[in-house]
Design a protein around this motif. Structure first.
Motif, PDB file in Angstrom:
ATOM      1  N   GLN A   1       0.825  -1.204   0.000  1.00  0.00           N
ATOM      2  CA  GLN A   1       0.000   0.000   0.000  1.00  0.00           C
ATOM      3  C   GLN A   1       0.862   1.258   0.000  1.00  0.00           C
ATOM      4  O   GLN A   1       0.603   2.212  -0.754  1.00  0.00           O
ATOM      5  CB  GLN A   1      -0.928  -0.004   1.217  1.00  0.00           C
ATOM      6  CG  GLN A   1      -2.080  -0.995   1.119  1.00  0.00           C
ATOM      7  CD  GLN A   1      -2.858  -1.108   2.418  1.00  0.00           C
ATOM      8  OE1 GLN A   1      -2.560  -0.420   3.402  1.00  0.00           O
ATOM      9  NE2 GLN A   1      -3.842  -1.978   2.435  1.00  0.00           N
TER      10      GLN A   1
ATOM     11  N   LYS B   1       2.620   1.684  -3.465  1.00  0.00           N
ATOM     12  CA  LYS B   1       1.722   2.200  -4.513  1.00  0.00           C
ATOM     13  C   LYS B   1       1.493   3.704  -4.352  1.00  0.00           C
ATOM     14  O   LYS B   1       1.620   4.459  -5.320  1.00  0.00           O
ATOM     15  CB  LYS B   1       0.392   1.450  -4.474  1.00  0.00           C
ATOM     16  CG  LYS B   1       0.471   0.026  -4.979  1.00  0.00           C
ATOM     17  CD  LYS B   1      -0.824  -0.739  -4.754  1.00  0.00           C
ATOM     18  CE  LYS B   1      -1.951  -0.215  -5.603  1.00  0.00           C
ATOM     19  NZ  LYS B   1      -3.162  -1.066  -5.497  1.00  0.00           N
TER      20      LYS B   1
ATOM     21  N   ILE C   1       2.923  -3.089  -9.703  1.00  0.00           N
ATOM     22  CA  ILE C   1       2.921  -3.416  -8.278  1.00  0.00           C
ATOM     23  C   ILE C   1       1.810  -4.402  -7.946  1.00  0.00           C
ATOM     24  O   ILE C   1       2.006  -5.351  -7.170  1.00  0.00           O
ATOM     25  CB  ILE C   1       2.804  -2.132  -7.435  1.00  0.00           C
ATOM     26  CG1 ILE C   1       4.019  -1.228  -7.677  1.00  0.00           C
ATOM     27  CG2 ILE C   1       2.683  -2.467  -5.950  1.00  0.00           C
ATOM     28  CD1 ILE C   1       3.914   0.143  -7.030  1.00  0.00           C
ATOM     29  N   ASP C   2       0.620  -4.210  -8.540  1.00  0.00           N
ATOM     30  CA  ASP C   2      -0.498  -5.110  -8.271  1.00  0.00           C
ATOM     31  C   ASP C   2      -0.207  -6.542  -8.707  1.00  0.00           C
ATOM     32  O   ASP C   2      -0.591  -7.506  -8.036  1.00  0.00           O
ATOM     33  CB  ASP C   2      -1.759  -4.615  -8.991  1.00  0.00           C
ATOM     34  CG  ASP C   2      -2.416  -3.446  -8.286  1.00  0.00           C
ATOM     35  OD1 ASP C   2      -2.141  -3.255  -7.086  1.00  0.00           O
ATOM     36  OD2 ASP C   2      -3.200  -2.726  -8.923  1.00  0.00           O
TER      37      ASP C   2
ATOM     38  N   LEU D   1       1.017   1.095 -11.203  1.00  0.00           N
ATOM     39  CA  LEU D   1       0.087   0.386 -10.324  1.00  0.00           C
ATOM     40  C   LEU D   1      -0.136  -1.048 -10.798  1.00  0.00           C
ATOM     41  O   LEU D   1      -0.231  -1.975  -9.983  1.00  0.00           O
ATOM     42  CB  LEU D   1      -1.250   1.136 -10.251  1.00  0.00           C
ATOM     43  CG  LEU D   1      -1.199   2.485  -9.534  1.00  0.00           C
ATOM     44  CD1 LEU D   1      -2.535   3.207  -9.651  1.00  0.00           C
ATOM     45  CD2 LEU D   1      -0.828   2.305  -8.060  1.00  0.00           C
TER      46      LEU D   1
END
Length: 217
Positions: free
Chosen positions: A87, A90, A204-205, A201
């Motif tokens: 978290q 991001k 990273i996801d 994003l």
């Protein structure tokens, strides 16, 4: 386990700290493992005093935990820890993109592409691949010209890499990671904040999803 031996007395504590932390991050010492001070002292070629100081620092930073009457153990990777780090990563990397794009010039783009080329040449060496990938992201943070933001991301990187090594062991494709970087670079070259942040994003996801699918707590 083979550790490099420190050569200068004043560096003994820092040397022990760096060697042990690197071994933890790279999963040479697995989460949950017990540390033996005598064995560490012999492997590192140092006395117990600087070793204890190094272990104290590692415990303060959340890498190890001392259990009374049982010993010193490497922290385990918990789902909560992973979620917290991802978290933060991001949120901060999106801010990096928003800050750096107005500052980008052709020289910076060329350097970013050079770092990506170095990454593509490390696919046979997972350890070097992870550290090259970190250099790529840290350079983007540096380009934001926000020193505190850079330092924050730098501090998160060690724990992020600890999880990423677990992700690679779980089968994360290095080709896939390299392709995700290509999408980030394309967004940067277009000076498009939305396109670049979406690519970051997504990058990273996907790392998070891969780790969680294979997560064992």
């Amino acid at each position: 386990m083979n550790f490099l031996k420190a050569e200068q007395p004043q560096l003994f504590k820092d040397h022990a700290y760096n060697e042990i932390k690197t071994a933890i991050i790279q999963h040479e010492i697995e989460p949950g493992s017990m540390l033996n001070e005598r064995s560490l002292s012999e492997s590192l070629g140092i006395s117990r005093t600087p070793l204890k100081l190094a272990l104290q620092q590692l415990e303060l930073e959340g890498w190890i935990t001392s259990v009374p009457r049982k010993g010193i153990f490497i922290k385990t990777i918990t789902r909560s820890d992973v979620e917290d780090i991802f978290q933060l990563r991001k949120a901060n990397e999106v801010l990096v993109i928003e800050l750096l794009i107005p500052l980008l010039d052709d020289e910076a783009i060329a350097k970013i592409e050079e770092l990506d080329e170095q990454l593509s040449g490390k696919k046979e060496d997972h350890v070097q691949f992870v550290y090259c990938d970190s250099s790529f992201h840290l350079f983007l943070a540096e380009l934001s010209q926000n020193l505190r933001l850079y330092q924050l991301i730098e501090n998160l990187t060690d724990h992020f890499n600890w999880y990423r090594f677990a992700s690679l062991k779980a089968g994360k494709s290095l080709d896939e990671i390299h392709y995700e970087h290509t999408l980030i670079i394309e967004g940067l070259k277009a000076r498009n904040v939305r396109r670049t942040t979406d690519a970051v994003l997504n990058h990273i996801d996907k790392a998070y999803a891969t780790l969680m699918v294979n997560f064992k707590e």
